[in-house]
Design a protein around this motif. Structure first.
Motif, mmCIF file in Angstrom:
data_model
loop_
_atom_site.group_PDB
_atom_site.id
_atom_site.type_symbol
_atom_site.label_atom_id
_atom_site.label_comp_id
_atom_site.label_asym_id
_atom_site.label_seq_id
_atom_site.Cartn_x
_atom_site.Cartn_y
_atom_site.Cartn_z
ATOM 1 N N TYR A 133 0.811 -1.215 0.000
ATOM 2 C CA TYR A 133 0.000 0.000 0.000
ATOM 3 C C TYR A 133 0.841 1.259 0.000
ATOM 4 O O TYR A 133 0.421 2.294 -0.506
ATOM 5 N N ARG A 134 2.024 1.140 0.576
ATOM 6 C CA ARG A 134 2.897 2.295 0.540
ATOM 7 C C ARG A 134 3.244 2.639 -0.900
ATOM 8 O O ARG A 134 3.133 3.773 -1.347
ATOM 9 N N ALA A 167 0.314 4.055 -2.761
ATOM 10 C CA ALA A 167 0.042 5.436 -2.386
ATOM 11 C C ALA A 167 1.079 6.379 -2.980
ATOM 12 O O ALA A 167 0.746 7.464 -3.463
ATOM 13 N N GLU A 168 2.320 5.941 -2.996
ATOM 14 C CA GLU A 168 3.367 6.804 -3.523
ATOM 15 C C GLU A 168 3.223 6.973 -5.033
ATOM 16 O O GLU A 168 3.444 8.048 -5.574
ATOM 17 N N ARG A 203 0.436 6.872 -6.630
ATOM 18 C CA ARG A 203 -0.651 7.827 -6.796
ATOM 19 C C ARG A 203 -0.159 9.257 -6.609
ATOM 20 O O ARG A 203 -0.535 10.170 -7.327
ATOM 21 N N LEU A 242 -8.002 3.285 0.465
ATOM 22 C CA LEU A 242 -7.516 4.652 0.269
ATOM 23 C C LEU A 242 -6.242 4.685 -0.565
ATOM 24 O O LEU A 242 -5.898 5.714 -1.156
ATOM 25 N N HIS A 295 -7.449 11.247 2.875
ATOM 26 C CA HIS A 295 -6.281 11.000 2.032
ATOM 27 C C HIS A 295 -5.247 10.160 2.768
ATOM 28 O O HIS A 295 -4.907 10.462 3.914
ATOM 29 N N LEU A 296 -4.779 9.126 2.109
ATOM 30 C CA LEU A 296 -3.764 8.259 2.720
ATOM 31 C C LEU A 296 -2.390 8.925 2.679
ATOM 32 O O LEU A 296 -1.948 9.406 1.648
ATOM 33 N N ALA A 298 1.315 8.061 3.168
ATOM 34 C CA ALA A 298 2.136 6.849 3.250
ATOM 35 C C ALA A 298 3.424 7.015 4.053
ATOM 36 O O ALA A 298 4.089 6.033 4.385
#
Lengths: 122, 122
Positions: free
Chosen positions: A90-91, A94-95, A97, B28, B74-75, B77
């Motif tokens: 997920y990191r 998210a990055e 994104r 998210l 908002h996520l 990270a």
DNA sequence: CAGGTTCTCAACCATCAGGTTGACAACGCG
DNA sequence: CGCGTTGTCAACCTGATGGTTGAGAACCTG
């Protein structure tokens, strides 16, 4: 199906959410130890530490063997992988994104300030 | 003062120890969403989800902005790094220890060959 | 075998965490 | 302006968590 590994994840994260237990893991990383040795530095009963170790054991972070009346505790690093994989997934997502958004903003900086706060992009 | 980052670690691990919250993070990761959107798939009240988001926010995993009466979530990270670093440290230490033990056992298998010469056939 | 050491189990207690419902604040829109 | 929409806050309940003490199991040693 409740996903087998979800429960393990829950237990591992929960186990490491306690400072004492994180400290135990930290100390065990440099070598096995008995319950008594582990309990010594803390301002709490031996029984309390024993409980903490049980939690770590049920989370798969630690194994307790048997040597006469001693119970040497051993850190089992394998489960860490489960966590790291979950986190990394997920990191990175998210990055990624974030990078795309960044690029988008750069692009829009060229145009007028037409507040594009529309969601519902799926 | 109990070490600044220890508290953050505690909050992050605790936050991710809940399956619902892990799922929120997962969702998210692919894009921001409002509280209502996030709450929709779960069999629980909107208030409950709002609480979960608060926990994630206090753990630094998420930020809530303000768009009229909506609160896009908002996520963030960044905090993942804190965890990954902690985990990796002890995992590597434990694995290193494991490798050394392994080598030791290999070594002993080589030159202790004279000790077990007798099969001790009993 | 008696006795000390090491550790777990059980019962208990206080606090926290995750859920509920009800009230209401803040905002956009007709 | 009044109303529906979106979300938070507060009070409350229940079960889990982290600590305690007391009892005793299991083992070595004299």
């Amino acid at each position: 199906m409740v996903d087998e590994s979800a429960e393990r994840l829950t237990r591992v994260f929960a186990a490491l959410a306690d400072p004492t237990r994180r400290d135990l893991v930290a100390r065990l990383a440099s070598g096995d130890a008995t319950v008594g040795e582990l309990a010594e530095p803390y301002d709490m009963s031996l029984q309390a530490v024993s409980k903490h170790l049980k939690v770590l054991e049920e989370a798969g972070l630690v194994t307790r063997s048997k040597d006469a009346q001693r119970r040497p505790v051993h850190l089992d690093a394998e489960v860490f992988d489960l966590m790291t994989k979950w986190i990394e997934r997920y990191r990175q997502q998210a990055e990624e994104r974030y990078r795309r958004l960044d690029a988008l903003l750069d692009h829009m900086a060229d145009n007028t300030d037409h507040t594009p706060t529309r969601k519902d992009a799926s």
